[in-house]
Design a protein around this motif. Structure first.
Motif, PDB file in Angstrom:
ATOM      1  N   SER A 134      22.586  19.238  18.437  1.00  0.00           N
ATOM      2  CA  SER A 134      23.092  17.865  18.500  1.00  0.00           C
ATOM      3  C   SER A 134      21.927  16.884  18.435  1.00  0.00           C
ATOM      4  N   MET A 136      19.223  17.420  16.672  1.00  0.00           N
ATOM      5  CA  MET A 136      18.840  17.354  15.256  1.00  0.00           C
ATOM      6  C   MET A 136      19.750  16.393  14.508  1.00  0.00           C
ATOM      7  N   ILE A 137      21.038  16.415  14.837  1.00  0.00           N
ATOM      8  CA  ILE A 137      21.964  15.487  14.180  1.00  0.00           C
ATOM      9  C   ILE A 137      21.538  14.058  14.474  1.00  0.00           C
ATOM     10  N   TRP A 138      21.162  13.788  15.717  1.00  0.00           N
ATOM     11  CA  TRP A 138      20.738  12.430  16.040  1.00  0.00           C
ATOM     12  C   TRP A 138      19.423  12.075  15.352  1.00  0.00           C
ATOM     13  N   SER A 139      18.527  13.064  15.172  1.00  0.00           N
ATOM     14  CA  SER A 139      17.316  12.788  14.397  1.00  0.00           C
ATOM     15  C   SER A 139      17.694  12.308  13.017  1.00  0.00           C
ATOM     16  N   TRP A 140      18.692  12.924  12.453  1.00  0.00           N
ATOM     17  CA  TRP A 140      19.145  12.542  11.122  1.00  0.00           C
ATOM     18  C   TRP A 140      19.788  11.158  11.148  1.00  0.00           C
ATOM     19  N   ILE A 141      20.573  10.884  12.199  1.00  0.00           N
ATOM     20  CA  ILE A 141      21.219   9.575  12.296  1.00  0.00           C
ATOM     21  C   ILE A 141      20.180   8.485  12.476  1.00  0.00           C
ATOM     22  N   HIS A 143      17.164   8.477  11.290  1.00  0.00           N
ATOM     23  CA  HIS A 143      16.134   8.656  10.268  1.00  0.00           C
ATOM     24  C   HIS A 143      15.527   7.317   9.866  1.00  0.00           C
ATOM     25  N   PHE A 146      16.809   6.760   6.080  1.00  0.00           N
ATOM     26  CA  PHE A 146      18.180   7.066   5.662  1.00  0.00           C
ATOM     27  C   PHE A 146      19.130   7.130   6.855  1.00  0.00           C
ATOM     28  N   SER A 147      18.961   6.190   7.757  1.00  0.00           N
ATOM     29  CA  SER A 147      19.823   6.174   8.927  1.00  0.00           C
ATOM     30  C   SER A 147      21.165   5.574   8.563  1.00  0.00           C
ATOM     31  N   ILE A 148      22.218   6.294   8.913  1.00  0.00           N
ATOM     32  CA  ILE A 148      23.545   5.780   8.594  1.00  0.00           C
ATOM     33  C   ILE A 148      23.830   4.513   9.403  1.00  0.00           C
ATOM     34  N   GLU A 151      22.168   1.783   7.582  1.00  0.00           N
ATOM     35  CA  GLU A 151      22.891   1.559   6.327  1.00  0.00           C
ATOM     36  C   GLU A 151      24.098   0.663   6.570  1.00  0.00           C
ATOM     37  N   VAL A 152      24.829   0.967   7.628  1.00  0.00           N
ATOM     38  CA  VAL A 152      26.021   0.178   7.921  1.00  0.00           C
ATOM     39  C   VAL A 152      25.646  -1.214   8.415  1.00  0.00           C
ATOM     40  N   ARG A 168      10.306   5.035  15.215  1.00  0.00           N
ATOM     41  CA  ARG A 168       8.938   4.672  14.851  1.00  0.00           C
ATOM     42  C   ARG A 168       8.347   3.647  15.796  1.00  0.00           C
ATOM     43  N   LEU A 251      12.386  17.474  20.239  1.00  0.00           N
ATOM     44  CA  LEU A 251      13.028  17.480  18.932  1.00  0.00           C
ATOM     45  C   LEU A 251      13.197  16.094  18.350  1.00  0.00           C
TER      46      LEU A 251
END
Lengths: 309, 284
Positions: A134, A136-141, A143, A146-148, A151-152, A168, A251
């Motif tokens: 979970s 890792m999913i937040w790392s992706w969110i 990002h 490319f953070s969703i 983006e929104v 960052r 992570l």
């Protein structure tokens, strides 16, 4: 076999079955393995850690006693002072948010509604899911490019002009860390509080309503004190776990940027495993100890009080 | 006429509730949806935020194939199954014995034992990895899976003992005593009569131990070395992330795969699990 040894065998097996029958001896026998395991794998390492913190042990090199040198080294580094501040900030904010969030969630769910069993089970998923994945999913969110969320917020809705540097920027990194911890924790707090609230006798509450108390008052004056024991235990256990958190900071941010999100366990890991300074790493974990003892004693006291009720 | 008024009143109360509930559920569950969706996207689509990015434009199981084709994936999977199973068996057996003793037997130090178990439960496992690493090194066990089999139960036994002592305290004594009056030995009475009655608790402890071992990270990073020895957690993460480069597709596929069995297990046992924790908390 002659009759004497047959007699001895019967005597020994009778002795053993007596041991296995009486409360007093059976108790020790059954408790034995757990006791041995925890003594060897928990008590012994703990004592060993105390010893290591007073040495200059490095990976591959023999240890020599150096007294308080590790501790004075730690106190003079910014890494350590940041670790302490980060850990306290992280734990305090996460705890407060989880407490109020959990109460709010419990209040929201404290009524019969369609599909409540499924909803409650699904809401627990953040807490149940493996932390590793979970996070890792937040790392992706979160990002950087490319953070969703960005983006929104930036491109779709236009609410923000600039994307948020979740991982960052030092302050945002800590906020993101706290957010993920809270995201995981509120469902657990909420569902546990809800279970506790719903086990409170409804008669007292009805009586207070008849006396004219508003829902708000009857909650704070009556329900809340009755669920206080569960609240305290949950919060203490959560605090201890949050203080020693490793997976999340490792992570999500790996302690960065610039050690802004490094916590006790991660710092101990970096010092002892990455840099090889076992003695220093042990000293870091030792510094957690005073606070930990306070929390453990507080937990014991609150549990004792409950048992007396 | 009265019906529409009541309908309107109910709507005013329930509609905001369902809206709020919906928002809450989105916040807590969206990450899983997003991770799952990402796992179904080709790498190109993963970084493509044009149009409707909430649905994969070219859904495919490509990432899962990548995952399975990773040379050591099934080795890591096997390692994890092996370690999780063995540590679960060890922990549950030891905890059943200890939990039963603390809850049901009268012996000097029983209360003290209960308190000590509680204290060890509170000790965060991340606290001990530094000395444990050194101890394992001294014993020549550092680097292999046996290191995990030795260290995982330490974290599982306290909680399972606590959980099981709560269960055993609630199991009635009479059946066991009747069996003994009928001539059974104590041990066989316990095993044939009392243990089956505590089966829900034992199952809960087993599920907890298995999933905790399955998802463990710190010890498997520190105590195990060599690619072939890795567990699923650090194996996958090591394979698909390095430095600044993350392969989100396979990572999300791994995340989804790893979550499904856990989710199913817990969704079947949520009630029991939560009540186990709250009753343990209130009884202490």
């Amino acid at each position: 076999m002659d009759s004497t040894s047959r007699l001895e065998n019967r005597a020994t097996s009778a002795f053993i079955s007596r041991l296995l029958h009486k409360d007093s001896s059976l108790g020790y026998i059954l408790l034995g393995p757990a006791f041995v395991f925890l003594a060897v794998m928990m008590a012994y390492p703990f004592v060993y850690a105390v010893y290591l913190s007073f040495t200059d042990k490095q990976i591959g090199a023999p240890a020599s006693f150096t007294g308080l040198e590790n501790y004075s080294k730690l106190l003079s580094t910014s890494l350590f002072s940041k670790t302490v501040v980060n850990s306290l900030v992280y734990t305090a904010f996460a705890l407060v948010i989880k407490f109020f969030g959990g109460l709010a969630l419990a209040a929201l769910l404290n009524r019969p509604f369609v599909g409540q069993r499924v909803v409650k089970a699904m809401l627990l998923l953040p807490w149940i899911m493996p932390t590793v994945f979970s996070t890792m999913i937040w790392s992706w969110i979160f990002h950087p490019s490319f953070s969703i969320v960005n983006e929104v917020l930036v491109n779709r809705i236009g609410l923000l002009a600039e994307p948020i540097p979740f991982l960052r920027d030092e302050k945002w990194a800590m906020a993101s860390l706290i957010f993920v911890n809270v995201w995981r924790g509120i469902p657990f707090f909420g569902i546990t509080f809800l279970a506790a609230i719903q086990s409170v006798s409804t008669e007292t509450i009805e009586a207070s309503k008849i006396d004219g108390a508003s829902k708000w008052v009857s909650f704070w004056r009556i329900s809340f004190p009755m669920i206080l024991p569960v609240v305290i235990i949950v919060m203490l256990i959560s605090t201890i776990g949050t203080l020693g958190d490793f997976d999340l900071p490792y992570l999500l941010t790996n302690g960065g940027p610039n050690n802004a999100t490094t916590l006790f366990s991660l710092t101990a890991y970096t010092l002892s495993m990455s840099s090889g300074f076992i003695g220093l790493g042990a000293a870091v974990t030792m510094t957690m100890f005073p606070l930990l003892i306070l929390l453990v004693i507080a937990s014991l006291i609150s549990v004792r009080k409950q048992q007396q009720d | 006429m009265m019906n529409t008024a009541r309908l309107a009143r109910n709507a005013r109360r329930t509609v905001p509730f369902y809206l709020l509930l919906g928002a809450v559920m989105v916040i807590f569950l969206f990450p899983f949806y997003w991770g799952f969706i990402t796992s179904l996207k080709f790498e190109v689509d993963i970084y493509d935020f044009s149009g409707n990015f909430l649905v994969p434009k070219h859904p495919s199981l490509f990432n899962y194939a990548t995952l399975f084709k990773t040379p050591l994936y099934f080795r890591w999977f096997g390692n994890t199954v092996f370690v999780s199973t063995v540590t679960t068996i060890i922990s549950v057996i030891i905890s059943v014995m200890a939990g039963f003793a603390i809850a049901r037997l009268r012996f000097r130090g029983a209360a003290l034992a209960g308190t000590l178990v509680f204290i060890t439960y509170l000790a965060p496992k991340n606290f001990l990895f530094v000395p444990l690493a050194q101890i394992l090194q001294n014993w020549g066990l550092l680097g292999g899976l046996p290191a995990l089999i030795l260290t995982y139960p330490t974290n599982l036994i306290p909680f399972c003992t606590w959980l099981l002592s709560g269960y055993f305290a609630n199991v009635p004594r009479e059946p066991e005593e009747c069996a003994m009056v009928d001539g059974a030995s104590r041990i066989s009475a316990i095993m044939r009569i009392t243990l089956p009655m505590a089966l829900p608790g034992i199952i809960t402890a087993a599920i907890f131990s298995f999933t905790a071992s399955w998802n463990e990270l710190l010890y498997s990073v520190v105590f195990v070395s060599g690619e072939t020895n890795k567990m699923l957690t650090n194996g996958v993460i090591g394979a698909f992330s390095g430095g600044d480069q993350y392969y989100w597709g396979p990572l999300m596929a791994a995340a989804t795969l790893s979550s499904i069995p856990v989710a199913i297990l817990y969704l079947c046992f949520t009630d029991r699990f939560v009540s186990g924790i709250t009753s343990g908390a209130t009884k202490g």
